[in-house]
Design an enzyme around this catalytic site. Sequence first.
Site, PDB file in Angstrom:
ATOM      1  N   SER A   1     -11.103  -0.237  -1.252  1.00 50.98           N
ATOM      2  CA  SER A   1      -9.862  -0.266  -0.466  1.00 50.98           C
ATOM      3  C   SER A   1     -10.137  -0.584   0.986  1.00 50.98           C
ATOM      4  O   SER A   1      -9.306  -1.191   1.663  1.00 50.98           O
ATOM      5  CB  SER A   1      -9.164   1.098  -0.536  1.00 50.98           C
ATOM      6  OG  SER A   1      -8.388   1.223  -1.684  1.00 50.98           O
TER       7      SER A   1
ATOM      8  N   HIS B   1      -3.741   6.271   3.520  1.00 54.58           N
ATOM      9  CA  HIS B   1      -4.408   5.093   2.981  1.00 54.58           C
ATOM     10  C   HIS B   1      -3.834   3.794   3.539  1.00 54.58           C
ATOM     11  O   HIS B   1      -4.566   2.914   4.022  1.00 54.58           O
ATOM     12  CB  HIS B   1      -4.295   5.129   1.456  1.00 54.58           C
ATOM     13  CG  HIS B   1      -5.145   4.142   0.724  1.00 54.58           C
ATOM     14  ND1 HIS B   1      -4.763   2.835   0.524  1.00 54.58           N
ATOM     15  CD2 HIS B   1      -6.355   4.264   0.121  1.00 54.58           C
ATOM     16  CE1 HIS B   1      -5.694   2.205  -0.175  1.00 54.58           C
ATOM     17  NE2 HIS B   1      -6.675   3.047  -0.426  1.00 54.58           N
TER      18      HIS B   1
ATOM     19  N   ASP C   1       0.834  -1.194   0.000  1.00 54.58           N
ATOM     20  CA  ASP C   1       0.000   0.000   0.000  1.00 54.58           C
ATOM     21  C   ASP C   1       0.874   1.252   0.000  1.00 54.58           C
ATOM     22  O   ASP C   1       1.950   1.241  -0.607  1.00 54.58           O
ATOM     23  CB  ASP C   1      -0.942  -0.030   1.220  1.00 54.58           C
ATOM     24  CG  ASP C   1      -2.270   0.662   0.975  1.00 54.58           C
ATOM     25  OD1 ASP C   1      -2.263   1.891   0.784  1.00 54.58           O
ATOM     26  OD2 ASP C   1      -3.303  -0.014   0.974  1.00 54.58           O
TER      27      ASP C   1
END
Length: 698
Positions: free
Chosen positions: A486, A161, A103
Amino acid sequence: MGALSKGGYSLTSQHLSILEEVLKDSSTADNFVQSYQRSFNGFAAKLNEQERKKLASKEGVVSVFPSKTLQLQTTRSWDFVGLSNAVQTIPSVESDLIVGVIDSGISPESESFSDKGFGPPPKKWKGVCNTGMLTFKCNNKIIGARFYPNVSKSVKDSVGHGTHTASTVAGNLVSNVGFYGLAQGNARGGVPSARIAVYKVCNTEDCSESDILAGFDDAIADGVDIISLSVSSNGIRDFDSDSIAIGSFHAMQNGILTSHAAGNKGPRRQTITSLAPWLLSVAASNTDRHIIDKVVLGDGKVVMGNSINSFTLNGTNHSLVYGKDASVETCDPDSARVCADECLDSELVKGKIVLCDQLSLGDEALRAGAVGTIMSVDGHDDSSIIYPLPAIHLNNQTGEQVKSYINSTKNPTANILKSEAINDSSAPTIVSFSSRGPNSITPDILKPDISAPGVDILAAFSTFASPSNSIKDTRSVKFSILSGTSMACPHVTGAAAYVKSFHPDWSPSAIKSALMTTAWQMNATRNPDAEFAYGAGNIDPVKATNPGLVYEILRDDYIKFLCNIGWDTQRVGIVSGGNSSCQEGTKGTALDLNYPSMTAYLQQDKPFVINFTRTVKNVGSANSTYKASVTSHSEIKISVMPRVLSFTSLNQVKSFVVTVSGSKFPPLSMTSVSLEWSDGTHTVRSPIVVHSFSGSSK
């Protein structure tokens, strides 16, 4: 360049030598990007078309394909799927699990990643802690970290994220957290005792395929047990030119399941890009907690919309203006009404709430001095995002009510309230942005596989990132709320890791099967795209630990699948890394793969008979008898032979054939039913889907 040859020597010199032969006038060092030599053999380099062709023709080179830029796909959720903090766990086994998160990095200072109470890393761990920062050291929770030169100079998460997804999978329990009072409660991951290994392949929203492949190469060799990948491409590509399909195949060969985000291109059909059958492809659903916002108009009318608005406006009445009426003279009417960049006149907007016919981050309203913005546009009105100022998103119908009010009075006013959480009794349903099937490469394989919570998810966040993704937003938060496939992906990763903690020796396909066949059956009435939206259904992690039967698929089965869909030995080697061949004379179709779901693509509107041969392994009770039942449907007829499967021992396997027949099936249509095997204790459900959508994306 295929699989690794035995010997364990460094391949970098070989890669540089090959590249030197290909490059004529360019520097090898300047054009060499990176070498893959830990889990498979290959390298990335900068080449023009002529050089690419020359390299592809060299002996030993299996394939050459372009590295593209992929995108990141962006508590109550675990309780909602039944994995509460009170369920049974095996902490000693869970603590031995290592989750590889590919990620945007991680924020180690978060309480979610404290190693208090953790022992040393598992002995099987072979990785390193290469953080690139003196201030960032791994611990007994974050046991590994890698970043890639194309992306960054450190593994630190600058967008939030990666921190969010990692904490959703395996974050510690952190009490009484929220986003400025919203979604307040306890935050934790699905397997809070598990370890985390971080592979930073993304910076901002962009992720290079060459780095993603490097992440897979390292994660496999480092010894992770499961991989979580919340990254998707914009376009659909076949398996042999898709780094994620290739990397995850190598992971599968090494006993590692890859959980992968389906993509955020819904609600159009055939938008899912996670298509390889060895991937666990995850769609996004909602939970019963829905965050909404309200606008109070000057005439007392209250309209509801969506936003995660943490701001409280001073006072109750703020002048309200339509962007079209507050524009600079140089902007055309269409640009003015959507509040395009540099279109709003600060003198006409400052201190007011501005209405715009476009969904945005609100940066233009903020630049012009507005105190808030109302955005009127259809689509994606079943999820909320964070803005840098008081803001709300209304659908077109509600937006027209606001315009009518503006036109009805000389001094229109409004107030945007702080967001609130309401109960959504219809949950779970698939959110509009979640990418849909059918499968554009092999339409006889159902995709997505499964769904999980991906809307309004609270999890840890980077204090160095803007919570609204706006450079004008200077706020810093430890926890934030995000939506996307996600966010659904790490829920399934956590669920898979939870199942693996009870069954450490299960194969990736057995874990995948357990999750799919025990999933909640979702309501097709509330989800018009049915299985093309939610796959087998919504995850039920606790039930998946005891599925009764599993559909197992091993490496050679996937090789046979690739041969059956028309690939030759050379092409199969591109994905598998070589050492694979298609036997001459053998014929089959994608229907022959022992998949937990059963899907058939009908190309012609004429009578049909389809046979699915499946094999199940008994992992429930040693002596058990399962009986088949099928939901009825007027358009198709289903038969199962045999209708009873009797087992006398664990790990015993039995086969059966499902026959689907019908008279005619019109183009662009889809029908689904369910096959259930039950022994009175376990219910093993597989969706059966018949459709006539083209195998190519529309």
